[in-house]
Design an enzyme around this catalytic site. Structure first.
Site, PDB file in Angstrom:
ATOM      1  CG  ASP A 288      -2.178   1.055   0.638  1.00  0.00           C
ATOM      2  OD1 ASP A 288      -2.091   1.822  -0.160  1.00  0.00           O
ATOM      3  OD2 ASP A 288      -3.405   0.890   1.802  1.00  0.00           O
TER       4      ASP A 288
HETATM    5  C1  BGC Z   1      -4.059   3.473   0.625  1.00  0.00           C
HETATM    6  C2  BGC Z   1      -5.353   2.676  -0.582  1.00  0.00           C
HETATM    7  C3  BGC Z   1      -5.309   3.279  -1.380  1.00  0.00           C
HETATM    8  C4  BGC Z   1      -3.780   2.977  -2.249  1.00  0.00           C
HETATM    9  C5  BGC Z   1      -3.675   4.013  -3.581  1.00  0.00           C
HETATM   10  C6  BGC Z   1      -3.803   4.159   0.297  1.00  0.00           C
HETATM   11  O1  BGC Z   1      -3.222   5.591   0.067  1.00  0.00           O
HETATM   12  O2  BGC Z   1      -4.213   3.336   1.497  1.00  0.00           O
HETATM   13  O3  BGC Z   1      -6.284   1.900   0.008  1.00  0.00           O
HETATM   14  O4  BGC Z   1      -5.462   2.012  -3.094  1.00  0.00           O
HETATM   15  O5  BGC Z   1      -3.450   4.766  -0.959  1.00  0.00           O
HETATM   16  O6  BGC Z   1      -4.078   5.424  -3.994  1.00  0.00           O
END
Ligand code: BGC
Length: 741
Positions: A288
């Site tokens: 993530d």
């Molecule tokens: C979030 C994710 C998301 C990713 C990409 C992160 O900050 O926790 O859920 O998919 O960003 O945007």
């Protein structure tokens, strides 16, 4: 502690937390391979892998988040994919550049298509309130077609974090507090995104996130520590992920939290042992955002080299945003800290998903087909979804539905909301900004048949009470008042924890004054989490919970207010009386001293009645229902291949057509691990005309009556299991006892 600051489409965010570990031995039962995977495709990946240099392999592990970074990476480190870039022309240009690299390996293109690409459906928590997985499937089918036609091939959804934490803003993105309800929604969404063939022009690779336990951050603060027992990890948080692996999900995203001391991004137990080995997951795991880099402030890595080593060893295949893999993997291999096998395995997984998506045959998209507006079909699907997601929490003296032709005072700061109707993660795709939802005010004007006024009364979240008098006067002057209250979109979602989950600002004062002045006052709530509504329920006779209902939410709300539709949703999460009760959830364990109002020395608060204000599974209707005649095909669940059917009759006993959700819960009163007081194992939403009745049937198998023990073993213990059937977690009555052999 070091802190990282990063920018995303959400704005800038600050992250940081602490770390430590879990481990236990497991035996694997691999899931079935994804339906679209063929031997021919596997061969292509192996042939490609055999031709790749180490640099080319390591390059595939990188996921960039801007067009510029992708272009630069394709020229230098190599790049496996890009995310958060939209626009067919731009994405085609990036694919073109990728095809000019030595082996012409296309990019996978990700985006957070969470509840819509251009067409916003209700937020996932609202969708779960429909208790109709087809609502999630219709979102996923619409979103997949819109996004894929625009060059996106991979969505970061469905989010399947079971949560008992209403303070946590990301509860908006999931399906609430129950693993079974979450699993049913997550599987429906996964299948609908991916379809039968990922190479089709209307499907997306899905991503099960956030792996795992992210829904239980201490104090409800995003990114915070999660300390979880092994049995709760397996019984509560892992089941949706396991089911989605079985449904062929292409990818999984690691979560920002620690899991009992080991950050999810460095957690070889959860990723390698459970997900890849035991569940047989053969897609790839993505970090993530800067989750690999964050191993440093977590305190499990001293520098980027350590962070890359921990992530790769744990089985995180692709690094999003930060660049530790591409910077350090070569050195880590040279020193033997990671193996060539680990690198090859990660690359093979990534290439296989690209191949499944058909990207080696054609990574381009026809710009003429790009989604830039909302089709009539998508709009209709969004309206149905919004209508089915509404939950009627209170309706004293039949205030609702409203009659047409009367004067309506719309009051409250969200009466003219547009963006806030869409909620967190509203569609980020092309055309999204040109498509504004109809406001609740305009939707009421369109159908009320009487005069409609609007007076905001106050803002969502400040201390100014100067507008309340005017709102009270407007409410008094009208026949009925519709109070539109709640949270802005920015108050839930990522990095949006609240310590107090009441109505923000002075909205409660507004409700108190307006409710006292106008007895025919109906509150409509727009919010991304359970709110504490004790005071609101005392102030107004009716409450319609709409969560963030999306593009067609305003229209769906007006339809329900005037009885054109009949609300039939049910809460997917408990609404506490007070924030001090958190965590409060229906499927809690019994204590040795269960609540007894007459005995002080039982589990309770001195200053609150027992239980939530509105329980899991609760929701009213403009009609009434009766569930009766519960019968079992057998009172015994046999040892081998056993199944028992539980049937019940549900009847509409009122004067209007409406929907009821029949719910089946189990309780195992004597087990080697203390069991939840109720456990949802079946539900069905039915629509019935007045006087109509229907038989609903639930099938129980050994999977329903068993549980994971404290060694992560799934066990079925012989004995008795109680079966409850009814219309909410509280309103389900004991229908019988099943003997498990
Ligand atoms: C979030 C994710 C998301 C990713 C990409 C992160 O900050 O926790 O859920 O998919 O960003 O945007």
């Amino acid at each position: 502690m070091t802190q990282l600051t990063r920018r995303s489409l959400l704005g800038s965010t600050t992250v940081g937390a602490a770390a430590t570990g879990l481990s236990t031995g497991l035996i694997g039962t691999p899931a079935q391979a994804a339906p679209f995977r063929t031997a021919r495709r596997r061969d292509r990946v192996e042939r490609l892998l055999a031709r790749m240099t180490l640099a080319e392999k390591i390059g595939q592990l990188r996921l960039a988040n801007t067009a510029e970074d992708t272009e630069a990476a394709l020229r230098t480190t190599g790049c496996g994919g890009v995310f958060s870039v939209v626009g067919a022309a731009q994405l085609n240009a990036l694919q073109q550049q990728a095809l000019q690299t030595r082996l012409a390996i296309p990019l996978i293109v990700g985006l957070d298509v969470i509840h819509g690409y251009t067409t916003n459906f209700p937020i996932p928590l609202g969708q779960a309130a429909s208790w109709d997985p087809e609502v999630a499937a219709s979102d996923a089918r619409t979103s997949a077609a819109e996004a894929r036609r625009s060059g996106i091939t991979w969505t970061y959804a469905p989010m399947m974090d079971v949560s008992h934490e209403p303070r946590w803003g990301r509860i908006a993105e999931g399906n609430g507090e129950d693993p079974y309800l979450t699993t049913r929604f997550a599987v429906a969404k996964t299948k609908a995104y991916q379809g039968a063939d990922l190479a089709r022009p209307d499907t997306l690779a899905a991503c099960a996130k956030h792996y795992v336990g992210y829904g239980q951050p201490e104090g409800g603060r995003d990114y915070n520590t999660v300390d979880v027992s092994i049995q709760r990890l397996h019984n509560t948080y892992l089941p949706p992920f396991r089911a989605c692996v079985e449904a062929g999900i292409a990818t999984v995203m690691a979560s920002f939290n620690t899991i009992s001391g080991v950050p999810a991004h460095a957690n070889a137990y959860t990723i390698r042992e459970v997900l890849k080995q035991r569940y047989g997951f053969d897609g790839f795991v993505v970090s993530d955002y800067t989750g690999i880099q964050e191993l440093i402030p977590h305190g499990i890595a001293g520098n980027g080299t350590d962070a890359a080593r921990e992530g790769i060893r744990a089985g995180v295949d692709m690094e999003m945003t930060s660049t530790n893999y591409v910077e350090h993997a070569r050195d880590l291999l040279r020193t033997g800290a990671i193996s060539q096998r680990e690198i090859d395995d990660a690359v093979r997984r990534i290439l296989t998903v690209k191949d499944d998506l058909g990207l080696f045959d054609n990574p381009f998209v026809d710009p003429a087909g790009e989604t830039v507006s909302v089709s009539a079909q998508a709009r209709a699907a969004a309206r149905t979804a919004a209508a089915r997601s509404l939950v009627l929490l209170r309706n004293e003296n039949g205030v609702l539905p409203l009659s047409k032709g009367r004067t309506v005072a719309v009051v409250g700061p969200l009466g003219t909301a547009t963006y806030d109707l869409n909620g967190t993660w509203s569609g980020l795709g092309t055309g999204a900004s040109t498509t504004e939802p109809t406001t609740v005010l305009d939707a009421i004007k369109a159908i009320s048949g009487g005069s409609v006024t609007y007076t905001p009364g106050c803002a969502v979240d400040d201390t100014d009470t100067s507008g309340i008098d005017a709102a009270v006067a407007a409410a008094r002057a009208a026949d009925v008042c519709v109070l539109v209250l709640g949270e802005t979109a920015a108050m839930s979602g990522e990095a949006a924890a609240r310590s107090d989950i009441g109505l923000p600002g002075v909205q409660q004062q507004l409700a108190d004054r307006v409710g006292a002045a106008q007895p025919h006052t109906v509150a409509v709530l727009l919010n991304g989490r359970p709110l504490t509504l004790t005071q609101l329920a005392a102030a107004v006779p009716a409450i319609l919970e709409a969560f963030a209902p999306g593009l067609e939410g305003g229209n769906a709300i007006a339809d329900a207010l005037f009885g054109i539709t009949n609300p039939g949703g049910k809460l997917p999460v408990s609404f506490p009386r007070s924030v001090g009760q958190v965590p409060i959830y229906y499927n809690h364990e019994n204590t040795g001293r269960p609540y007894d109002p007459d005995n002080k020395y039982t589990s309770k608060y001195l200053d609150l009645p027992d239980g939530p204000l509105y329980e899991f599974g609760f929701g009213l209707s403009y009609t009434s229902f009766e569930v009766s005649g519960v019968r079992f095909s057998s009172d015994t669940l046999p040892r081998r291949h056993g199944r028992v059917t539980v049937a019940a009759t549900v009847r509409n006993t009122g004067a209007r057509a409406g929907d009821e959700v029949v719910q089946l819960y189990l309780h195992d009163p004597v087990a080697s691990i203390v069991q939840p007081v109720r456990r949802l194992r079946g539900f069905e939403r039915v629509t019935l005309a007045p006087g109509e009745q229907r038989t609903v049937r639930f099938t129980l198998t050994r999977e329903d009556v068993g549980f994971y023990d404290d060694q992560a073993r799934f066990i079925v213990e012989p004995g008795q299991v109680e079966v409850y059937v009814g219309t909410s977690s509280d309103q389900a009555t004991k229908a019988g006892v099943l003997t498990v052999r």
